[in-house]
Design a protein around this motif. Structure first.
Motif, PDB file in Angstrom:
ATOM      1  N   PHE A 200       0.849  -1.196   0.000  1.00 15.70           N
ATOM      2  CA  PHE A 200       0.000   0.000   0.000  1.00 15.70           C
ATOM      3  C   PHE A 200       0.888   1.250   0.000  1.00 15.70           C
ATOM      4  CE2 PHE A 200      -2.279   3.354   2.391  1.00 15.70           C
ATOM      5  CZ  PHE A 200      -3.305   3.564   1.480  1.00 15.70           C
ATOM      6  N   ILE A 201       0.757   2.022  -1.057  1.00 18.23           N
ATOM      7  CA  ILE A 201       1.521   3.269  -1.165  1.00 18.23           C
ATOM      8  C   ILE A 201       0.577   4.436  -1.445  1.00 18.23           C
ATOM      9  CG2 ILE A 201       3.658   2.163  -1.899  1.00 18.23           C
ATOM     10  CD1 ILE A 201       2.908   2.866  -4.780  1.00 18.23           C
ATOM     11  N   GLY A 202      -0.692   4.227  -1.163  1.00 17.54           N
ATOM     12  CA  GLY A 202      -1.670   5.273  -1.445  1.00 17.54           C
ATOM     13  C   GLY A 202      -1.812   6.306  -0.356  1.00 17.54           C
ATOM     14  N   TYR A 203      -0.871   6.313   0.569  1.00 18.61           N
ATOM     15  CA  TYR A 203      -0.941   7.310   1.620  1.00 18.61           C
ATOM     16  C   TYR A 203      -0.586   8.686   1.062  1.00 18.61           C
ATOM     17  CZ  TYR A 203       4.149   6.883   1.700  1.00 18.61           C
ATOM     18  OH  TYR A 203       5.468   6.876   1.357  1.00 18.61           O
ATOM     19  N   PRO A 204      -1.001   9.743   1.729  1.00 13.38           N
ATOM     20  CA  PRO A 204      -0.730  11.107   1.211  1.00 13.38           C
ATOM     21  C   PRO A 204       0.729  11.487   1.362  1.00 13.38           C
ATOM     22  CG  PRO A 204      -1.800  11.223   3.336  1.00 13.38           C
ATOM     23  CD  PRO A 204      -1.786   9.775   2.954  1.00 13.38           C
ATOM     24  N   LYS A 205       1.533  11.070   0.358  1.00 19.38           N
ATOM     25  CA  LYS A 205       2.981  11.288   0.439  1.00 19.38           C
ATOM     26  C   LYS A 205       3.321  12.773   0.521  1.00 19.38           C
ATOM     27  CE  LYS A 205       7.322   9.948  -1.748  1.00 19.38           C
ATOM     28  NZ  LYS A 205       7.897  11.293  -1.695  1.00 19.38           N
ATOM     29  N   ASP A 206       2.675  13.557  -0.348  1.00 21.30           N
ATOM     30  CA  ASP A 206       2.953  14.993  -0.331  1.00 21.30           C
ATOM     31  C   ASP A 206       2.579  15.604   1.014  1.00 21.30           C
ATOM     32  OD1 ASP A 206       3.811  14.763  -2.914  1.00 21.30           O
ATOM     33  OD2 ASP A 206       1.882  15.359  -3.781  1.00 21.30           O
ATOM     34  N   THR A 207       1.433  15.157   1.520  1.00 19.47           N
ATOM     35  CA  THR A 207       0.992  15.686   2.819  1.00 19.47           C
ATOM     36  C   THR A 207       1.941  15.266   3.928  1.00 19.47           C
ATOM     37  OG1 THR A 207      -1.298  15.574   2.065  1.00 19.47           O
ATOM     38  CG2 THR A 207      -0.925  15.799   4.431  1.00 19.47           C
ATOM     39  N   VAL A 208       2.353  13.978   3.861  1.00 16.55           N
ATOM     40  CA  VAL A 208       3.276  13.482   4.886  1.00 16.55           C
ATOM     41  C   VAL A 208       4.609  14.213   4.795  1.00 16.55           C
ATOM     42  CG1 VAL A 208       4.556  11.476   5.681  1.00 16.55           C
ATOM     43  CG2 VAL A 208       2.152  11.244   5.047  1.00 16.55           C
ATOM     44  N   ASP A 209       5.101  14.370   3.548  1.00 11.04           N
ATOM     45  CA  ASP A 209       6.368  15.094   3.390  1.00 11.04           C
ATOM     46  C   ASP A 209       6.242  16.534   3.881  1.00 11.04           C
ATOM     47  OD1 ASP A 209       7.391  12.805   2.331  1.00 11.04           O
ATOM     48  OD2 ASP A 209       7.140  13.431   0.235  1.00 11.04           O
ATOM     49  N   LEU A 210       5.099  17.155   3.537  1.00 14.18           N
ATOM     50  CA  LEU A 210       4.879  18.523   3.991  1.00 14.18           C
ATOM     51  C   LEU A 210       4.815  18.594   5.515  1.00 14.18           C
ATOM     52  CD1 LEU A 210       4.270  21.490   3.372  1.00 14.18           C
ATOM     53  CD2 LEU A 210       1.849  20.880   3.203  1.00 14.18           C
ATOM     54  N   GLN A 211       4.135  17.614   6.093  1.00 22.31           N
ATOM     55  CA  GLN A 211       4.057  17.590   7.557  1.00 22.31           C
ATOM     56  C   GLN A 211       5.435  17.364   8.177  1.00 22.31           C
ATOM     57  OE1 GLN A 211       1.149  14.629   8.533  1.00 22.31           O
ATOM     58  NE2 GLN A 211      -0.596  15.960   8.065  1.00 22.31           N
ATOM     59  N   LEU A 212       6.241  16.484   7.525  1.00 21.77           N
ATOM     60  CA  LEU A 212       7.601  16.273   8.040  1.00 21.77           C
ATOM     61  C   LEU A 212       8.417  17.553   7.943  1.00 21.77           C
ATOM     62  CD1 LEU A 212       8.410  12.738   6.596  1.00 21.77           C
ATOM     63  CD2 LEU A 212       7.916  13.321   8.966  1.00 21.77           C
ATOM     64  N   GLU A 213       8.282  18.248   6.805  1.00 16.11           N
ATOM     65  CA  GLU A 213       8.999  19.516   6.660  1.00 16.11           C
ATOM     66  C   GLU A 213       8.517  20.541   7.680  1.00 16.11           C
ATOM     67  OE1 GLU A 213       8.591  20.818   2.685  1.00 16.11           O
ATOM     68  OE2 GLU A 213       9.774  19.174   1.804  1.00 16.11           O
ATOM     69  N   GLN A 214       7.200  20.581   7.841  1.00 13.11           N
ATOM     70  CA  GLN A 214       6.661  21.507   8.841  1.00 13.11           C
ATOM     71  C   GLN A 214       7.125  21.126  10.252  1.00 13.11           C
ATOM     72  OE1 GLN A 214       2.434  21.428   8.256  1.00 13.11           O
ATOM     73  NE2 GLN A 214       2.483  22.878   6.541  1.00 13.11           N
ATOM     74  N   MET A 215       7.148  19.821  10.522  1.00 13.20           N
ATOM     75  CA  MET A 215       7.618  19.386  11.835  1.00 13.20           C
ATOM     76  C   MET A 215       9.089  19.751  12.040  1.00 13.20           C
ATOM     77  SD  MET A 215       6.622  17.993  14.606  1.00 13.20           S
ATOM     78  CE  MET A 215       5.110  17.190  14.103  1.00 13.20           C
ATOM     79  N   LYS A 216       9.867  19.542  10.988  1.00 20.38           N
ATOM     80  CA  LYS A 216      11.279  19.918  11.087  1.00 20.38           C
ATOM     81  C   LYS A 216      11.429  21.423  11.271  1.00 20.38           C
ATOM     82  CE  LYS A 216      15.683  19.396   8.622  1.00 20.38           C
ATOM     83  NZ  LYS A 216      16.330  18.871   7.377  1.00 20.38           N
ATOM     84  N   PHE A 217      10.641  22.176  10.490  1.00 21.56           N
ATOM     85  CA  PHE A 217      10.689  23.630  10.619  1.00 21.56           C
ATOM     86  C   PHE A 217      10.265  24.070  12.015  1.00 21.56           C
ATOM     87  CE2 PHE A 217       8.307  27.653  10.373  1.00 21.56           C
ATOM     88  CZ  PHE A 217       9.325  28.510   9.953  1.00 21.56           C
ATOM     89  N   LEU A 218       9.207  23.438  12.526  1.00 22.77           N
ATOM     90  CA  LEU A 218       8.737  23.790  13.871  1.00 22.77           C
ATOM     91  C   LEU A 218       9.771  23.431  14.934  1.00 22.77           C
ATOM     92  CD1 LEU A 218       4.976  22.722  13.655  1.00 22.77           C
ATOM     93  CD2 LEU A 218       5.902  25.032  13.649  1.00 22.77           C
ATOM     94  N   ASN A 219      10.439  22.277  14.742  1.00 21.88           N
ATOM     95  CA  ASN A 219      11.492  21.906  15.700  1.00 21.88           C
ATOM     96  C   ASN A 219      12.623  22.916  15.682  1.00 21.88           C
ATOM     97  OD1 ASN A 219      10.180  19.602  16.599  1.00 21.88           O
ATOM     98  ND2 ASN A 219      11.069  18.312  15.006  1.00 21.88           N
ATOM     99  N   ASN A 220      13.011  23.332  14.461  1.00 26.84           N
ATOM    100  CA  ASN A 220      14.054  24.356  14.363  1.00 26.84           C
ATOM    101  C   ASN A 220      13.607  25.669  14.990  1.00 26.84           C
ATOM    102  OD1 ASN A 220      15.729  22.569  12.995  1.00 26.84           O
ATOM    103  ND2 ASN A 220      14.994  23.205  10.975  1.00 26.84           N
ATOM    104  N   GLU A 221      12.326  26.018  14.722  1.00 28.01           N
ATOM    105  CA  GLU A 221      11.801  27.234  15.323  1.00 28.01           C
ATOM    106  C   GLU A 221      11.803  27.130  16.845  1.00 28.01           C
ATOM    107  OE1 GLU A 221      10.641  30.218  14.190  1.00 28.01           O
ATOM    108  OE2 GLU A 221      11.585  29.678  12.287  1.00 28.01           O
ATOM    109  N   LEU A 222      11.466  25.931  17.336  1.00 25.83           N
ATOM    110  CA  LEU A 222      11.464  25.735  18.787  1.00 25.83           C
ATOM    111  C   LEU A 222      12.861  25.895  19.367  1.00 25.83           C
ATOM    112  CD1 LEU A 222       9.875  24.960  21.312  1.00 25.83           C
ATOM    113  CD2 LEU A 222      10.317  22.561  20.776  1.00 25.83           C
TER     114      LEU A 222
END
Length: 871
Positions: free
Chosen positions: A588-610
């Motif tokens: 199964f690869i039908g997960y929202p890859k773009d959304t997950v990648d975006l969330q990972l980037e946002q999480m990384k950005f938020l961690n850096n911001e923190l």
């Protein structure tokens, strides 16, 4: 598991843990009872009321004396609430999940936070104890006693409406009806009336002859609000269909059920609110589970004691029974309404060494080949078109053929870790689903699939734009009219038979048929949807069963599938059917890859911001610390600077005053010397000029000196008075003198008194008096000047004292008086000299003034000194 609860004697809420034991064979999960008897009556305390929380994992039990206990059997905790006066009912609030409602004997309803035990509200208005409570829209509460009913707004704890009754009317039962929220009331004469909830207009009434005039004891409703059951003392049930306001049948219970105490619906998973199982509490204290559709008693709950009252869990998992002896027992409902079938694992039998597996395999292959030829997809479609469904007996085989299941037994066992999962034991036969009908569902997970919902909205816009406009005007989006049908696969809105028929068509057709069915269902119920006025009504509609014409529903779906334009048809966005490969499961690869990648980037950005914020915060704290330290340092420097400036001002003032005192002291010494010299010259000249007439002038001179003595003594006494007053002021200056200093002052005063007596005794002749008075005046003046200097020095050092100016003014006043007295003394001396020498006194006055001008200071300035007394 026996749970013994103590009597709640205080107002504190103390939570305690308990341990649940495995279910007994009869399904008993928990037994709740009191651990002690009533201390006053020595009688066993009994529970009379119980109710379940909306979650189904918390139960409340109460007695008539106001003891309420909460049992959370999910977290295995229990606690007692602060004792109330009485308790006529208990019910968890639908508005706030942390609150519970209890009734008092005076008619008041208390709202209690059952987690903390605090009373958060009070509903006042009833004159008699409340016996029934129901809720509507989670906000409104309907409470009723025998002669009155009140609707409350739980947001403000205020009255919304009071249902007025006739004088002779007595209520048996009052409640909100599910879904419609209409108000149903049953009176003492068994007449049932229904009012609208909005305008309180009369809608319908049922006469007792509808149910053969038996006395009504219980009225219950199905969760979807379509079925009402009335039960009385006799073993007869009257079943009404509320959408038609019609009695559909009277059910006579089996002969072994003699009387009925109460009935209650049991909620089941995926029943769409169309409850089919009914619990019946008989007069013998036995609970029977009755299937309405099959008209069959499924099972019975018969403990070793009679049951007095029952309460079913909202999710249909448990049933609570209040026993006749006052204990509360909690049973698992699944063992009575859905007894689990034992899953047996069959092992291959040994039939000997002459087994021919190759031949058997060939026979099985031939059989499967024949089945595949018979169950051709085109032939199946013809069968479905002709009969609208597949045969019940062959549905399993047909679905297996349609889904092309590979029977991956080993892979399936790997997935479930070689364990038997009871929830999946019938999955193969009942729900053989595949991900072909859930394409693009997870691209926006955990949100609803926006792209799929957009396809459905396009279909609805093409086939019924008026309905789409109406739904949009009510703010009803595809998240409400489409997604609940998709995510539950229509299991909430269709009966089990309708659902199987519907899925016969879904599995036979392309995946887009599923989306067309959503639009078909909405169009088929367009009249109902146009009657909706609130968002909550629409939410309930799409989560519960509704009257449905399955044949028209399927026909409309085929029409939408075949008559939709290619531009808006979902098939251009969906792939065709793909079966599972034999030997493995697809990745199964039908997960929202773009959304997950975006969330990972946002999480990384938020961690850096923190991290940056933490560093920035630390930097700000360091800067604030440095600023504070610098401010404190500047403050200390400024304080030291001001202290030094104040000290210098005081020293300069003291120095100035000391110089003034020194100058005045020198002037006084000069005056003293000048007076002594003049007096000596006067006496010397007198002796030289009048050596012979001393005896002749003795008598007049004595008289003169007597007058002089009187005046001089008065002036001397006045000077002594000033001396004592100044000394008293010095003594009482600050009030902190030591005992030794006070003793020295007293000793000094006694010494002064002795000296004054000696002076008085020495006044024998005018000559001695003159000399003594002059000497005494001079000594007194000198002592007074020394004391003034000392007091000025003390006042200068204590310049911060607020009374220093007053002291200085007093000393200056005393000095002026002293100056005046000295002037009078000098006048007396001049008069004496003028009598002796025959020279006018004003000439001596001029001489004194001229001599005083030689020192460039006036006598008054010389006398501005602090008085000092010599020892």
């Amino acid at each position: 598991m026996n749970l013994s609860v103590p009597l709640q004697a205080n107002t504190e809420v103390k939570k305690k843990l308990f341990k649940l034991k495995p279910l007994r064979r009869d399904g008993l999960l928990l037994n709740i009872r009191y651990s002690k008897t009533n201390a006053r009556t020595n009688a066993k305390i009994r529970f009379f009321h119980c109710c379940f929380h909306q979650t189904g994992h918390v139960i409340a039990a109460a007695d008539n004396d106001g003891h309420v206990y909460i049992v959370d059997f999910f977290s295995c905790k229990f606690w007692g609430l602060p004792k109330l006066e009485t308790c006529t009912f208990i019910r968890f609030s639908s508005f706030n999940e942390r609150e519970i409602l209890t009734g008092g004997s005076c008619g008041d309803i208390y709202i209690i936070d059952f987690d903390s035990g605090q009373i958060t509200g009070k509903l006042e208005g009833h004159k008699l104890p409340v016996n029934t409570v129901s809720f509507a829209n989670k906000v409104y509460c309907l409470s009723a006693s025998q002669y009155e009913a009140i609707i409350w707004d739980l947001q403000t704890n205020s009255k919304v409406q009071v249902l007025a009754l006739d004088k002779n009317s007595v209520l048996k039962f009052v409640s909100f009806m599910p879904v419609s929220n209409n108000i149903l009331a049953c009176f003492k004469d068994d007449l049932i009336q229904i009012w609208n909830n909005d305008k309180f207009e009369f809608i319908k009434q049922f006469l007792p002859n509808n149910w053969n005039n038996f006395s009504v004891r219980t009225i219950v409703f199905s969760r979807n609000g379509q079925v009402m059951i009335i039960a009385g003392y006799l073993p007869t049930l009257a079943i009404f269909l509320l959408d038609k306001w019609k009695l559909i049948k009277l059910v006579s219970l089996p002969e072994y059920i003699l009387t009925v105490k109460s009935v209650e619906f049991v909620t089941q998973p995926f029943d769409g609110g169309s409850n089919k199982i009914l619990t019946i509490l008989s007069g013998q204290g036995v609970v029977y589970f009755y299937d309405i559709e099959q008209n069959l008693i499924l099972s019975e709950l018969r403990p070793n004691r009679q049951i007095k009252k029952i309460e079913c869990c909202p999710n249909g998992t448990y049933i609570a029974c209040v026993m006749n002896d006052g204990e509360v027992e909690l049973y698992n409902l699944n063992q009575y309404i859905m007894p689990p079938a034992d899953v047996k694992v069959e092992r291959p039998k040994k039939v000997g060494s002459k087994v021919k597996p190759l031949k058997e395999c060939k026979n099985i292959g031939v059989i499967k080949s024949e089945i595949n030829n018979i169950l051709d997809i085109e032939k199946l479609k013809s069968i479905l078109k002709e009969f609208n469904e597949y045969p019940e007996a062959h549905r399993l085989t047909i679905w297996e053929k349609l889904l092309q299941l590979p029977n991956n037994i080993e892979q399936y066992n790997s997935v479930i870790n070689h364990t038997t999962v009871a929830a999946f034991k019938d999955l193969y036969s009942q729900y053989p689903l595949e991900m072909n009908w859930c394409q693009h569902w997870f691209e926006y997970y955990p949100l609803a699939p926006v792209n799929i919902l957009a396809m459905i909205e396009n279909l609805l816009m093409e086939h019924d734009p008026e309905l789409l406009h109406h739904l949009a005007s009510l703010n009803i989006t595809s998240n409400l009219y489409a997604w609940p049908l998709l995510e539950t696969a229509f299991s909430e809105v269709l009966t089990s038979k309708e659902w199987l028929l519907f899925w016969d068509h879904i599995l036979t057709n392309e995946p887009s048929f599923f989306l067309c069915a959503v639009v078909s269902y909405n169009i088929l119920h367009r009249d109902t949807l146009f009657s909706l006025k609130m968002l909550a009504e629409a939410d309930f509609f799409f989560h519960n069963q509704n009257p449905n014409n399955t044949k028209k529903f399927i026909q409309k779906t085929y029409y939408i599938l075949n008559h939709t334009s290619n531009k808006l048809h979902p098939r251009q966005y969906l792939e065709g059917f793909k079966s599972i490969e034999a030997g493995n499961y697809p990745l199964f690869i039908g997960y929202p890859k773009d959304t997950v990648d975006l969330q990972l980037e946002q999480m990384k950005f938020l961690n850096n911001e923190l991290v940056n914020m933490e560093a920035y915060e630390a930097d700000l704290l360091e800067q604030a610390k440095r600023k504070w330290e610098a401010c404190e340092c500047d403050k200390k420097v400024e304080e030291i600077k001001r202290h030094e400036e104040m000290k210098q001002v005081c020293l300069d003032r003291i120095k100035s005053e000391a110089e003034k005192v020194k100058s005045k002291h020198e002037e006084l010494l000069h005056l003293k010397k000048m007076l002594g010299d003049q007096e000596e010259m006067v006496f010397s000249d007198a002796r030289k000029k009048f050596p012979r007439i001393n005896t002749v002038l003795s008598s007049p001179c004595n008289t003169c000196w007597t007058d002089l003595q009187d005046k001089y003594i008065k002036k001397y006494a006045k000077l002594l008075k000033y001396k004592y007053r100044i000394q008293q002021f010095v003594d009482n200056d600050d009030g902190v003198r030591s005992a030794d200093e006070i003793e020295k002052l007293k000793k000094y005063q006694r010494k002064l008194e002795k000296e004054i007596d000696k002076v008085k005794k020495s006044l024998v002749s005018p000559e001695k008096l003159k000399q003594l008075n002059l000497a005494t005046n001079i000594v007194a003046v000198e002592s007074l000047i020394k004391d003034i200097e000392r007091q000025l020095h003390i006042d200068s050092e204590s310049s911060t004292n607020s009374n220093s100016n007053l002291k200085m003014e007093w000393l200056q006043k005393e000095t002026r008086e002293l100056e005046k007295s000295m002037s009078q003394v000098l006048d007396i001396l001049r008069e004496s000299r003028s009598r002796r020498s025959g020279k006018p006194s004003h000439e001596y006055r001029k001489e004194g003034e001229s001599s005083s001008h030689k020192g460039d200071t006036s006598p008054s300035e010389a006398c501005h000194k602090t008085v000092r007394f010599s020892s």
